[in-house]
Design a protein around this motif. Sequence first.
Motif, PDB file in Angstrom:
ATOM      1  N   VAL A  91       0.844  -1.206   0.000  1.00  0.00           N
ATOM      2  CA  VAL A  91       0.000   0.000   0.000  1.00  0.00           C
ATOM      3  C   VAL A  91       0.873   1.247   0.000  1.00  0.00           C
ATOM      4  CG1 VAL A  91      -1.772   1.299   1.244  1.00  0.00           C
ATOM      5  CG2 VAL A  91      -1.927  -1.184   1.114  1.00  0.00           C
ATOM      6  N   ALA A  92       1.978   1.212   0.757  1.00  0.00           N
ATOM      7  CA  ALA A  92       2.919   2.331   0.725  1.00  0.00           C
ATOM      8  C   ALA A  92       3.481   2.511  -0.685  1.00  0.00           C
ATOM      9  CB  ALA A  92       4.044   2.094   1.720  1.00  0.00           C
ATOM     10  N   LYS A 107      -8.317  12.324   2.917  1.00  0.00           N
ATOM     11  CA  LYS A 107      -9.430  13.139   2.418  1.00  0.00           C
ATOM     12  C   LYS A 107      -9.636  12.964   0.915  1.00  0.00           C
ATOM     13  CE  LYS A 107      -8.723  16.608   6.015  1.00  0.00           C
ATOM     14  NZ  LYS A 107      -8.346  18.009   6.336  1.00  0.00           N
ATOM     15  N   VAL A 108      -8.592  12.592   0.190  1.00  0.00           N
ATOM     16  CA  VAL A 108      -8.720  12.445  -1.264  1.00  0.00           C
ATOM     17  C   VAL A 108      -8.693  10.981  -1.701  1.00  0.00           C
ATOM     18  CG1 VAL A 108      -7.735  14.708  -1.725  1.00  0.00           C
ATOM     19  CG2 VAL A 108      -6.219  12.739  -1.565  1.00  0.00           C
ATOM     20  N   ALA A 109      -8.146  10.084  -0.869  1.00  0.00           N
ATOM     21  CA  ALA A 109      -8.079   8.653  -1.198  1.00  0.00           C
ATOM     22  C   ALA A 109      -8.389   7.847   0.059  1.00  0.00           C
ATOM     23  CB  ALA A 109      -6.713   8.293  -1.754  1.00  0.00           C
ATOM     24  N   PRO A 110      -9.647   7.826   0.488  1.00  0.00           N
ATOM     25  CA  PRO A 110      -9.989   7.195   1.775  1.00  0.00           C
ATOM     26  C   PRO A 110      -9.737   5.696   1.822  1.00  0.00           C
ATOM     27  CG  PRO A 110     -11.971   7.837   0.563  1.00  0.00           C
ATOM     28  CD  PRO A 110     -10.821   8.450  -0.138  1.00  0.00           C
ATOM     29  N   VAL A 111      -9.931   4.984   0.704  1.00  0.00           N
ATOM     30  CA  VAL A 111      -9.697   3.536   0.712  1.00  0.00           C
ATOM     31  C   VAL A 111      -8.212   3.247   0.861  1.00  0.00           C
ATOM     32  CG1 VAL A 111      -9.966   1.394  -0.587  1.00  0.00           C
ATOM     33  CG2 VAL A 111     -11.761   3.127  -0.670  1.00  0.00           C
ATOM     34  N   LEU A 112      -7.381   4.002   0.153  1.00  0.00           N
ATOM     35  CA  LEU A 112      -5.936   3.846   0.297  1.00  0.00           C
ATOM     36  C   LEU A 112      -5.527   4.110   1.739  1.00  0.00           C
ATOM     37  CD1 LEU A 112      -3.251   5.204  -2.170  1.00  0.00           C
ATOM     38  CD2 LEU A 112      -2.928   5.345   0.288  1.00  0.00           C
ATOM     39  N   ASP A 149      -7.947   7.184  -5.855  1.00  0.00           N
ATOM     40  CA  ASP A 149      -8.003   6.119  -4.857  1.00  0.00           C
ATOM     41  C   ASP A 149      -7.562   4.801  -5.493  1.00  0.00           C
ATOM     42  OD1 ASP A 149      -8.417   5.035  -2.353  1.00  0.00           O
ATOM     43  OD2 ASP A 149     -10.396   5.929  -2.107  1.00  0.00           O
ATOM     44  N   LEU A 150      -7.504   3.753  -4.674  1.00  0.00           N
ATOM     45  CA  LEU A 150      -7.081   2.455  -5.180  1.00  0.00           C
ATOM     46  C   LEU A 150      -7.986   2.010  -6.324  1.00  0.00           C
ATOM     47  CD1 LEU A 150      -6.278   0.462  -1.902  1.00  0.00           C
ATOM     48  CD2 LEU A 150      -4.709   1.732  -3.360  1.00  0.00           C
ATOM     49  N   HIS A 151      -7.383   1.539  -7.395  1.00  0.00           N
ATOM     50  CA  HIS A 151      -8.177   1.030  -8.514  1.00  0.00           C
ATOM     51  C   HIS A 151      -8.280  -0.493  -8.418  1.00  0.00           C
ATOM     52  CE1 HIS A 151      -4.366  -0.078 -10.386  1.00  0.00           C
ATOM     53  NE2 HIS A 151      -3.961   1.172 -10.285  1.00  0.00           N
ATOM     54  N   ALA A 152      -8.879  -1.113  -9.422  1.00  0.00           N
ATOM     55  CA  ALA A 152      -9.270  -2.525  -9.321  1.00  0.00           C
ATOM     56  C   ALA A 152      -8.077  -3.442  -9.059  1.00  0.00           C
ATOM     57  CB  ALA A 152     -10.003  -2.942 -10.598  1.00  0.00           C
ATOM     58  N   ARG A 153      -6.982  -3.299  -9.830  1.00  0.00           N
ATOM     59  CA  ARG A 153      -5.838  -4.186  -9.630  1.00  0.00           C
ATOM     60  C   ARG A 153      -5.260  -4.031  -8.229  1.00  0.00           C
ATOM     61  NH1 ARG A 153      -0.511  -3.176  -9.984  1.00  0.00           N
ATOM     62  NH2 ARG A 153      -0.858  -1.175 -11.057  1.00  0.00           N
ATOM     63  N   GLU A 154      -5.165  -2.807  -7.752  1.00  0.00           N
ATOM     64  CA  GLU A 154      -4.623  -2.562  -6.408  1.00  0.00           C
ATOM     65  C   GLU A 154      -5.529  -3.132  -5.331  1.00  0.00           C
ATOM     66  OE1 GLU A 154      -2.207   1.573  -7.469  1.00  0.00           O
ATOM     67  OE2 GLU A 154      -4.307   1.651  -6.837  1.00  0.00           O
ATOM     68  N   LEU A 155      -6.829  -3.063  -5.543  1.00  0.00           N
ATOM     69  CA  LEU A 155      -7.759  -3.659  -4.575  1.00  0.00           C
ATOM     70  C   LEU A 155      -7.639  -5.177  -4.542  1.00  0.00           C
ATOM     71  CD1 LEU A 155     -10.952  -1.488  -5.177  1.00  0.00           C
ATOM     72  CD2 LEU A 155      -9.572  -1.572  -3.082  1.00  0.00           C
ATOM     73  N   VAL A 156      -7.409  -5.780  -5.717  1.00  0.00           N
ATOM     74  CA  VAL A 156      -7.205  -7.231  -5.765  1.00  0.00           C
ATOM     75  C   VAL A 156      -5.940  -7.621  -4.997  1.00  0.00           C
ATOM     76  CG1 VAL A 156      -6.685  -9.173  -7.304  1.00  0.00           C
ATOM     77  CG2 VAL A 156      -8.463  -7.524  -7.920  1.00  0.00           C
ATOM     78  N   VAL A 157      -4.928  -6.760  -5.031  1.00  0.00           N
ATOM     79  CA  VAL A 157      -3.696  -7.019  -4.284  1.00  0.00           C
ATOM     80  C   VAL A 157      -3.935  -6.939  -2.779  1.00  0.00           C
ATOM     81  CG1 VAL A 157      -1.407  -6.074  -3.754  1.00  0.00           C
ATOM     82  CG2 VAL A 157      -2.154  -6.264  -6.129  1.00  0.00           C
ATOM     83  N   VAL A 158      -4.610  -5.902  -2.345  1.00  0.00           N
ATOM     84  CA  VAL A 158      -4.727  -5.601  -0.913  1.00  0.00           C
ATOM     85  C   VAL A 158      -5.782  -6.459  -0.219  1.00  0.00           C
ATOM     86  CG1 VAL A 158      -5.358  -3.796   0.729  1.00  0.00           C
ATOM     87  CG2 VAL A 158      -3.896  -3.251  -1.220  1.00  0.00           C
TER      88      VAL A 158
END
Length: 550
Positions: A384-385, A405-410, A483-492
């Motif tokens: 994530v970092a 405030k701009v990327a709450p999921v991240l 914010d986190l997009h689909a590939r990054e969400l699949v990772v996390v």
Amino acid sequence: MSSFPLLTVAAALPAVGAVLTAALPAATSAKRRDVNKALPLGVSLLTLVLAAVVAIRFKPGGARYQMTEFHSWISDFGIGYSVGVDGIAVVLILLTAVLVPVVMLASWHDADPVANDAGTFERNRRTQGFFALILAVEAMVVLSFEATDVFLFYVFFEAMLIPMYFLIGGFGDRTVGEDARQRSYAAVKFLLYNLLGGLIMLAAVIGLYVITAKQGIGTDGRGTFDLSTITQALASGKLHFSPVAEKALFLGFMFAFAVKAPLWPLHTWLPNAMGEATPGVAVLITAVVDKVGTYAMLRFCLQLFPDASKTFGPAILVLSLIGIIYGALLAVGQKDIKRLIAYASISHFGFIIMGIFAMTSQGQSGATLYMVNHGISTAALLLVAGFLMSRRGSRLIADYGGVQKVAPVLAGTFMIGGLATLSLPGLAPFVSEFLVLVGTFTRYPAIGIIATLGIVLAALYVLVLYQRTMTGPVKPEVAGFRDLHARELVVVTPLIALLLVLGVYPRPIADIVNPAVRDTMSDVHRTDPAPAHPITAAQVAAANSQGGGQ
């Protein structure tokens, strides 16, 4: 002996995948590069399936080493291809198989070719080489966990340095630009430290063989490297080490493992390597490769040299305690996000090694769980970092602010990774850290008490990191973050899910690990310390009568 060579296939599959990936035609377009990346990703997922099959087939109440395979290799020197897994190896193979596809997805664009001054793309083979090297590391790590021949283990313990060297030195972290000199320095330092440890271990491996040959252990009494044969000979009294020889051999093995782990003061290569590597490669270093060092302490140091392990145990505990406090203090003062996580890992490895050499069942069970949980939590925080740093192009903490405030999921996933790193109750690392501290306290109360300072410092560096990067006013450079997009969400997502599930219900892993821990405790002839004030039968009867009368 297993009829189907499951362990061999689990290690050979990523090795074959690495060769096939490297042999693919050079990619000339982004679409072709994605096709080339699909092959190593598919191989890593198949390896995960095989690792899951190994875990399912493993019977915690069965033989110590299961699914064993043996083939003669260099019979004149007692060297054989001998593999098998105990509970500790099973969970670490599974950890490796889970993290490699996650790392690949997180690193999907980390090695894509870049445009030169003429506007044309260079190094089209660089991308597939990056993924081939990751698969090569996975194959060597898996086989290291499986090896029950000391020489076979040594070969792959050292061989994994080669792909790691190229991953660190050849693929720099682009978030801060590519500084070839810094990358080369970090890669060479990593290689030299680990090669030095390996050379000293090689001398100890040869010494072990010479002693077994002199005492007629092995096939035709010519000496052996087989772990089971050596331990059975030790248990039966057929093999004896002189006190000096056992201590010398133990130190030879332990030095190599302490460099790999890393244990203070042999740790200095880690911050450089993690700082210059891409986030995915940094995860491979600290969550996968370094675990081979701590695993080998349990499998080889304690099992082969029980008396020397007890002799040097207190000194190693002191070094691990220094590592806990030292790593945490330096993490507090870091201005670089990746170096902060590197020093935090040094502190965490101190806990793992402390649990191993506390010589209690709680400590060793906690240490093994810690290997798994630290791998997951560090991967979550570091990846994530990495997503955060790729958006800003900087590793400096001061360059961030107001990200939540701009990327709450991240920000939310970053917080969960951070809270897991500080071992918050309800997340996976808490259980392992608690067991390590309890197991250490029962035999070495002073060391257990001082080690708790590491928990306080962990809370400090994690919360300060979150506060400075995620809260406060939104900096202009951060305002445009997506914010986190689909590939990054699949990772996390799978990492966060594992942290939550294992934090609430660690029993599936504990049930696999505990029989192996009991065997290790038996090897070193240790039992858990009796309570300082044991409850007498009269006290039990009195308590029961009081309970019945209420």
